[in-house]
Scaffold this motif. Structure first.
Motif, PDB file in Angstrom:
ATOM      1  N   PHE A 147      93.236  43.594-109.090  1.00  0.00           N
ATOM      2  CA  PHE A 147      92.618  42.598-109.968  1.00  0.00           C
ATOM      3  C   PHE A 147      93.487  41.344-110.071  1.00  0.00           C
ATOM      4  N   PHE A 148      94.779  41.537-110.293  1.00  0.00           N
ATOM      5  CA  PHE A 148      95.659  40.373-110.418  1.00  0.00           C
ATOM      6  C   PHE A 148      95.880  39.696-109.068  1.00  0.00           C
ATOM      7  N   ALA A 149      95.833  40.466-107.986  1.00  0.00           N
ATOM      8  CA  ALA A 149      95.906  39.856-106.658  1.00  0.00           C
ATOM      9  C   ALA A 149      94.672  38.992-106.413  1.00  0.00           C
ATOM     10  N   GLY A 150      93.506  39.481-106.818  1.00  0.00           N
ATOM     11  CA  GLY A 150      92.285  38.706-106.674  1.00  0.00           C
ATOM     12  C   GLY A 150      92.322  37.427-107.491  1.00  0.00           C
ATOM     13  N   LEU A 151      92.862  37.520-108.708  1.00  0.00           N
ATOM     14  CA  LEU A 151      93.005  36.318-109.528  1.00  0.00           C
ATOM     15  C   LEU A 151      93.913  35.301-108.854  1.00  0.00           C
ATOM     16  N   ALA A 152      95.011  35.786-108.278  1.00  0.00           N
ATOM     17  CA  ALA A 152      95.944  34.887-107.604  1.00  0.00           C
ATOM     18  C   ALA A 152      95.287  34.207-106.407  1.00  0.00           C
ATOM     19  N   VAL A 153      94.418  34.948-105.714  1.00  0.00           N
ATOM     20  CA  VAL A 153      93.736  34.402-104.542  1.00  0.00           C
ATOM     21  C   VAL A 153      92.703  33.357-104.945  1.00  0.00           C
ATOM     22  N   LEU A 154      92.057  33.538-106.094  1.00  0.00           N
ATOM     23  CA  LEU A 154      90.891  32.729-106.454  1.00  0.00           C
ATOM     24  C   LEU A 154      91.131  31.655-107.508  1.00  0.00           C
ATOM     25  N   GLY A 232      82.448  37.249-101.126  1.00  0.00           N
ATOM     26  CA  GLY A 232      83.046  38.583-101.124  1.00  0.00           C
ATOM     27  C   GLY A 232      84.234  38.697-102.053  1.00  0.00           C
ATOM     28  N   THR A 233      85.099  37.690-102.081  1.00  0.00           N
ATOM     29  CA  THR A 233      86.263  37.753-102.964  1.00  0.00           C
ATOM     30  C   THR A 233      85.847  37.748-104.431  1.00  0.00           C
ATOM     31  N   LEU A 234      84.812  36.984-104.754  1.00  0.00           N
ATOM     32  CA  LEU A 234      84.310  36.974-106.132  1.00  0.00           C
ATOM     33  C   LEU A 234      83.736  38.329-106.523  1.00  0.00           C
ATOM     34  N   ILE A 235      83.003  38.953-105.605  1.00  0.00           N
ATOM     35  CA  ILE A 235      82.393  40.253-105.882  1.00  0.00           C
ATOM     36  C   ILE A 235      83.471  41.314-106.100  1.00  0.00           C
ATOM     37  N   MET A 236      84.507  41.316-105.270  1.00  0.00           N
ATOM     38  CA  MET A 236      85.577  42.302-105.406  1.00  0.00           C
ATOM     39  C   MET A 236      86.340  42.106-106.714  1.00  0.00           C
ATOM     40  N   LEU A 237      86.564  40.851-107.091  1.00  0.00           N
ATOM     41  CA  LEU A 237      87.270  40.591-108.344  1.00  0.00           C
ATOM     42  C   LEU A 237      86.474  41.101-109.542  1.00  0.00           C
ATOM     43  N   VAL A 238      85.165  40.885-109.527  1.00  0.00           N
ATOM     44  CA  VAL A 238      84.313  41.351-110.617  1.00  0.00           C
ATOM     45  C   VAL A 238      84.375  42.870-110.753  1.00  0.00           C
ATOM     46  N   HIS A 239      84.412  43.578-109.624  1.00  0.00           N
ATOM     47  CA  HIS A 239      84.479  45.034-109.674  1.00  0.00           C
ATOM     48  C   HIS A 239      85.829  45.520-110.198  1.00  0.00           C
ATOM     49  N   ASP A 240      86.914  44.891-109.743  1.00  0.00           N
ATOM     50  CA  ASP A 240      88.242  45.338-110.157  1.00  0.00           C
ATOM     51  C   ASP A 240      88.517  45.034-111.627  1.00  0.00           C
ATOM     52  N   ALA A 241      87.774  44.086-112.207  1.00  0.00           N
ATOM     53  CA  ALA A 241      88.040  43.659-113.582  1.00  0.00           C
ATOM     54  C   ALA A 241      87.889  44.779-114.593  1.00  0.00           C
ATOM     55  N   SER A 242      86.990  45.726-114.350  1.00  0.00           N
ATOM     56  CA  SER A 242      86.756  46.798-115.318  1.00  0.00           C
ATOM     57  C   SER A 242      87.266  48.151-114.851  1.00  0.00           C
ATOM     58  N   ASP A 243      87.445  48.332-113.556  1.00  0.00           N
ATOM     59  CA  ASP A 243      87.802  49.653-113.037  1.00  0.00           C
ATOM     60  C   ASP A 243      89.142  50.151-113.577  1.00  0.00           C
ATOM     61  N   TYR A 244      90.131  49.266-113.661  1.00  0.00           N
ATOM     62  CA  TYR A 244      91.448  49.732-114.128  1.00  0.00           C
ATOM     63  C   TYR A 244      91.410  50.119-115.604  1.00  0.00           C
TER      64      TYR A 244
END
Length: 382
Positions: A147-154, A232-244
């Motif tokens: 999730f934090f990696a995705g935030l850093a990317v986006l 795709g990066t937006l979709i993955m970030l949305v999924h990781d936001a709640s999973d942890y």
């Protein structure tokens, strides 16, 4: 014939809007674009995840479980009985009343003894609490870092704030190194989940999880091939936001931290509903389904991508229903959150309470035969 079929499958008009095609994704002038061969990197990454997971569970998760007091209950193993074992493995783990009576005749055991044998045998197959704790700890660690990696990317990308910009210049959008590693790590992780599915804790939504994994892997791979990477990066970030958050609630549940578990679950439920039932369908899917039609005529690849998105959205609605049911259950009585997807271990007292309750019904005329009725499914939700 295979070459002709391959050429037909990869026709430009199938996967791209009119006037665009695979030629637009060829490297030039120092600009790099995604390629089919890049996806092979996910396999060694998946294998690395499997190795790292084993090391993590032994060196981090297991000591953490011990530190938090997570222990397994002592289980009574069912006595060896070839007749009952054969029925258990080949017919059913929950024998019906008529089958129960037949088994009593074949083994010379009483109804209570057969019931107890099946209860103990079912418990043998259930994963231990420590195993579930280790699995939740591993997934929590990955989803949190992802999730934090995705935030850093986006966070510094314009399409993170204005999603319509994910189509600017499509498909001639150069690949960034951060996007490459984010994609490969996510894809490798979901491939590793498929590799480990046989040994992971099996829950009641096992089939839905398999569908989700396949849809996710296909969606990530396809979006890579046709350079839907911004979406795709937006979709993955949305999924990781709640999973942890869900995995953290499980960790506190297994550790017996009741209030913390409830708090994390409420937070997870709120984030899940906002991200999966609001942001994903009304912002992201709207931008991948409705907005592109104002720019291009629909094409097969467009329908394929959004079809996978709708599959994921249906699964999200299914899981949201389970989540809301759990919230409704625990809020009024302030009980600990229990995962609707898992089986709770059956205890001897539970089985005897069920049996005694049914004997009372039998005395009141609700049951006609003299045997204690057997429930087809004693398992409770965890």
């Amino acid at each position: 014939m295979l070459s002709q079929l391959r050429e037909l499958i990869w026709q430009d008009w199938i996967w791209f809007p009119e006037g665009l095609g695979w030629a637009d994704l060829k490297d030039h002038d120092g600009k790099v674009y995604p390629k089919l061969t890049d996806l092979w990197a996910a396999l060694p990454i998946a294998l690395c995840f499997l190795v790292v997971r084993q090391i993590f569970e032994r060196t981090v998760a297991t000591p953490l479980a011990s530190l938090l007091g997570v222990t397994d209950k002592q289980r009574f193993r069912a006595a060896p009985n070839p007749t009952l074992e054969s029925y258990f493995c080949k017919v059913s783990k929950h024998p019906t009343q008529s089958c129960l009576e037949d088994l009593c005749k074949q083994t010379g055991c009483s109804v209570r003894q057969v019931q107890r044998w099946f209860r103990q045998r079912r418990n043998q197959d259930r994963p231990s609490k420590v195993k579930k704790f280790r699995e939740a700890s591993w997934r929590f660690t990955f989803y949190l870092l992802a999730f934090f990696a995705g935030l850093a990317v986006l966070v510094d990308k314009p399409w993170f704030y204005d999603m319509k910009q994910m189509w600017d210049g499509f498909p001639k959008m150069p690949l960034l190194p951060s996007q490459y590693w984010y994609y490969m790590m996510e894809l490798g992780f979901y491939v590793s989940l498929l590799f480990s599915v046989a040994s992971d804790v099996k829950r009641k939504d096992f089939k839905e999880q398999i569908v989700h994994h396949f849809a996710t892997i296909t969606l990530i791979s396809f979006s890579w091939l046709v350079n839907y990477i911004r979406a795709g990066t937006l979709i993955m970030l949305v999924h990781d936001a709640s999973d942890y958050l869900m995995e953290s609630a499980k960790i506190f549940n297994y550790a017996g931290w009741r209030r913390t578990c409830n708090l994390m679950f409420v937070l997870f439920a709120a984030v899940f509903i906002v991200t999966r039932l609001v942001i994903l369908p009304f912002w992201i899917i709207h931008t991948t389904w409705v907005y592109p039609q104002t720019l291009y005529a629909p094409f097969i690849g467009f329908y394929f991508f959004n079809g996978l998105m709708f599959v994921l959205q249906c699964l999200h609605i299914f899981w949201a229903a389970l989540i809301l049911r759990m919230v409704v259950k625990f809020l009024p009585g302030n009980h600990i959150v229990e995962d609707e997807r898992s089986d709770k271990e059956e205890t001897e007292s539970e089985g005897e309470d069920i049996d005694n309750g049914r004997k009372e019904k039998s005395k009141n005329g609700h049951m006609q035969n003299g045997h204690t009725p057997l429930n087809n499914n004693h398992s409770k939700r965890e």
